[in-house]
Write a protein that holds these residues in place. Structure first.
Motif, short mmCIF file in Angstrom:
data_model
loop_
_atom_site.label_atom_id
_atom_site.label_comp_id
_atom_site.label_asym_id
_atom_site.label_seq_id
_atom_site.Cartn_x
_atom_site.Cartn_y
_atom_site.Cartn_z
N THR A 1 -44.79 -24.90 -28.75
CA THR A 1 -45.56 -23.76 -28.63
C THR A 1 -45.08 -22.75 -27.95
OG1 THR A 1 -47.13 -25.47 -28.15
CG2 THR A 1 -47.85 -23.56 -27.28
N ALA A 2 -44.19 -22.88 -26.94
CA ALA A 2 -43.31 -21.71 -26.27
C ALA A 2 -42.48 -20.87 -27.30
CB ALA A 2 -42.76 -22.19 -25.22
N ALA A 3 -41.85 -21.62 -28.24
CA ALA A 3 -40.92 -21.27 -29.11
C ALA A 3 -41.68 -20.27 -29.98
CB ALA A 3 -40.13 -22.22 -29.84
N THR B 1 -46.50 -19.99 -20.31
CA THR B 1 -45.94 -18.47 -20.49
C THR B 1 -44.53 -18.36 -20.04
OG1 THR B 1 -48.21 -18.35 -19.99
CG2 THR B 1 -46.93 -16.25 -20.04
N SER C 1 -34.69 -20.62 -29.39
CA SER C 1 -35.73 -20.92 -28.57
C SER C 1 -35.92 -22.38 -28.17
CB SER C 1 -36.97 -20.19 -28.89
OG SER C 1 -36.80 -18.81 -28.90
N ALA D 1 -42.14 -19.45 -22.30
CA ALA D 1 -41.93 -18.44 -23.58
C ALA D 1 -41.39 -17.41 -23.44
CB ALA D 1 -43.56 -18.24 -24.03
N PHE E 1 -44.62 -18.87 -29.87
CA PHE E 1 -44.89 -17.54 -28.76
C PHE E 1 -43.90 -16.51 -28.72
CE2 PHE E 1 -48.91 -19.82 -27.64
CZ PHE E 1 -49.94 -18.88 -27.90
N ALA E 2 -42.72 -17.09 -28.37
CA ALA E 2 -41.36 -16.24 -28.30
C ALA E 2 -41.20 -15.55 -29.54
CB ALA E 2 -40.47 -17.21 -27.56
#
Lengths: 283, 370
Positions: A71-73, A147, A214, A150, A75-76
């Motif tokens: 998820t974080a990757a 967040t 990421s 990310a 978004f990043a």
């Protein structure tokens, strides 16, 4: 194909000598530094058998870590896709004071030790940090959340998009835009139909590299993430923890999944790219 | 579309590129802008297309102020020197671009676009390449795609920047003739930029010779060839001898040559320069004459002589038809008299004098020679 190329290389005379030496060195390097560790990793995880492997990687904590990381990757990468494109555009298209400094600054995330980046980001975005205070007032918590993860990933992977898109933008001939204008196309349409399709393959590559980076980012993330299992624990940290616990099987199993994911992303990117660039083929 | 260009001035940074261009172009005319690189011809073309704006002057097309219109609304077909094709689009999509980018309200339906693209590709004779990409085409084929793409918007004015510059000599000649036919068939106003004199003269109704941001002369190829307006134009056309001359009491005196056949121009007495082309000179064997044949060269249908004239650093070039040369039977080192059949006289101050008219004697001599 490699074998054929090798044979031709050995037989035909070239302007620059040293094909055998350079190729040999390269292959040795690839084998020692890239392939051997990967093979060891695969072997290690193979020891545990398919059932054990599946159990280890679908454990609750591992799944949660995968979810946080992916998820974080994502978004990043989405952020960098937009920001990196914009940055490359500004650096290529406009002349302004300090352009070269800005250009050099683009590489800071690569040059900076990731741990330093992590500490700096944590200090800035902590509840009492410069930016953190502002976000806090808006009711947004960044440090110790996904967040924050990310954010750290976006910071360390930004140059990938900028640096892959930049040369392609630079090589765009201004006359294709002028041609579009004389044919009645306005700037928005020119970007969408003439410019973006040309930089799309490079943009895609940049995004894929940013995403892959990421996925594996460790140093910058662990400071800002808080590393709460099931909440903000990333995969590479989980691998590290398993190693600390001498649980090599679990560590290598999780690592293999991470590796496969990154590999799949790059493979898919290459396939998409080949499709997007079919026009460049001669014949 | 009739185009009226008045007082166009353009500077890039502080460097003037156009220094006051006045030109009118009639509807349906095919005009060549001819000049060396840096003469401002491409800049003028780009101003007409709406890709550059001048600092002063006006462009009026059928009574409309064109400088108030952006490129998108001028409906000008522009063919770029390096074609500027969209590499990621097939030939078909390239040609259709001008139609598919129109706002939905004015965009023709899909079927009609397709039909029109097919028709255009047939017109430029590359219907079989519709699904190829530009990278898979030869230079001449790309040129045709660029032209079809420009024609797709049914332009009122077609502008071409060095249309044949990047092509082989052989293809170039074919395309020239073909472009002329296309222009005649479609009946639009066409302006093209070139540095190739042959191209301009062979293709255009009217040639505009530009130098250093100014128009040196504009006229039909015959007008320019027969009556160059200035020493610059005479020199630019090339292949011309410059002989020092003297105007005295209405007579033209060229040391070492017989200028009796050149009608002396009405004008002030004084020193002048006579521009005479190699084939406008005849040679007569004369043992008392000061001129000597230095060299002879055969170039197929004609013989070229290099003649040393006392007081001239470079030899005078003379060209005789093969038959005439055989009759003269001249050899290297022979003493000859130069008979000038025709020429253009410019006074030493650069002010052009009324050009010398062809004399009846010239025709007599040429007929005799042939």
């Amino acid at each position: 194909m490699t074998a054929a190329a090798l044979r031709i290389g050995l037989r035909s005379r070239r302007v620059l000598p040293g094909f055998g030496l350079t190729m040999g060195t390269t292959l040795t390097y690839v084998a020692l530094v890239v392939l051997l560790p990967l093979a060891a990793l695969l072997l290690k995880s193979a020891e545990i058998g398919p059932d054990g492997f599946l159990r280890l990687v679908t454990g609750e904590r591992a799944l949660a870590a995968f979810q946080v990381t992916l998820t974080a990757a994502a978004f990043a990468t989405a952020f960098n896709a937009a920001y990196g494109l914009l940055m490359a555009w500004v650096l290529v298209r406009y002349e302004f004071a300090g352009k070269r400094i800005l250009d050099a600054l683009m590489d800071i995330p690569f040059a900076l030790p990731t741990a330093v980046a992590g500490v700096a980001l944590t200090a800035l975005y902590a509840a009492n940090g410069w930016f953190g205070q502002l976000f806090e007032m808006a009711g947004l918590k960044i440090v110790y959340t996904v967040t924050g993860v990310a954010l750290a990933m976006a910071f360390t992977s930004a140059p990938f998009v900028v640096r892959t898109v930049q040369p392609v933008l630079e090589s765009l001939q201004p006359d294709i835009e002028e041609a579009s204008a004389t044919l009645g196309a306005y700037p928005g349409v020119i970007f969408r139909r003439v410019i973006y399709p040309v930089i799309f393959p490079a943009h895609l590559t940049g995004c894929a590299l940013a995403f892959a980076r990421s996925l594996g980012e460790f140093g910058a993330v662990i400071f800002i993430a808080g590393n709460l299992p099931f909440k903000t624990e990333i995969v590479s940290l989980l691998v590290f923890i398993r190693l600390e616990e001498y649980d090599y099987a679990a560590a290598s199993a999780i690592a293999v999944v991470l590796l496969a994911t990154a590999f799949a992303v790059l493979l898919a990117t290459n396939a998409l790219q080949a499709l997007a660039q079919r026009h460049a083929r001669k014949g | 579309m009739a185009i009226a260009i008045k007082g166009i001035e353009k500077r890039f940074a502080d460097a003037p590129v156009l220094r006051g261009i006045d030109l009118t172009i009639a509807d349906g005319e095919l005009v060549a802008l001819l000049g060396a690189s840096g003469s401002g011809k491409t800049t003028l073309l780009r101003i007409l297309a709406g890709l550059e704006w001048p600092q002063a002057g006006s462009v009026t097309v059928d009574g409309r102020d064109w400088l108030a219109l952006e490129a998108q609304r001028r409906r000008v077909g522009f063919v770029f020197q390096h074609y500027a094709l969209f590499q990621h689009m097939s030939v078909r999509d390239n040609v259709a671009f001008g139609l598919t980018v129109r706002p939905r309200a004015s965009r023709p339906p899909k079927g009609e676009i397709r039909a029109r693209v097919e028709a255009l590709l047939d017109l430029v004779e590359i219907g079989h390449l519709a699904n190829r990409f530009p990278a898979q085409l030869s230079g001449g084929q790309r040129q045709r795609v660029a032209l079809a793409r420009a024609l797709a918007i049914e332009p009122k004015v077609l502008l071409l920047d060095e249309p044949f510059g990047a092509l082989d000599a052989r293809i170039r000649k074919d395309l020239r003739r073909w472009l002329r036919e296309l222009h005649d068939r479609l009946g639009m106003t066409t302006i093209f930029v070139t540095h190739d004199q042959d191209e301009a003269f062979e293709l255009a109704d009217r040639v505009v010779i530009m130098s250093d941001g100014r128009i040196e002369q504009a006229g039909t190829p015959d007008e320019i060839y027969d009556h160059p307006a200035s020493p610059f134009v005479a020199r630019f056309l090339g292949g011309v001898n410059e002989l020092p001359a003297e105007l005295a009491a209405g007579r033209l005196v060229v040391p070492g040559a017989d200028a009796g056949a050149v009608t002396p121009p009405a004008g002030t007495d004084g020193t002048a320069t006579l521009f005479v082309r190699p084939h406008e000179i005849d040679l007569v064997a004369d043992s008392r004459a000061p001129a000597r044949i230095r060299n002879m060269l055969t170039s197929g249908p004609s013989i070229r002589y290099d003649v040393d004239l006392p007081g001239l650093a470079t030899p005078v070039e003379v060209e005789l038809p093969r038959e005439a040369a055989r009759l003269r039977n001249l050899r290297r080192g022979d003493a000859v008299r130069l008979r000038l059949l025709r020429g253009r006289v410019f006074s030493a101050h650069g002010a052009p004098l009324p050009p010398a008219a062809p004399s009846p004697e010239r025709h007599r001599i040429l007929e005799a020679a042939l």
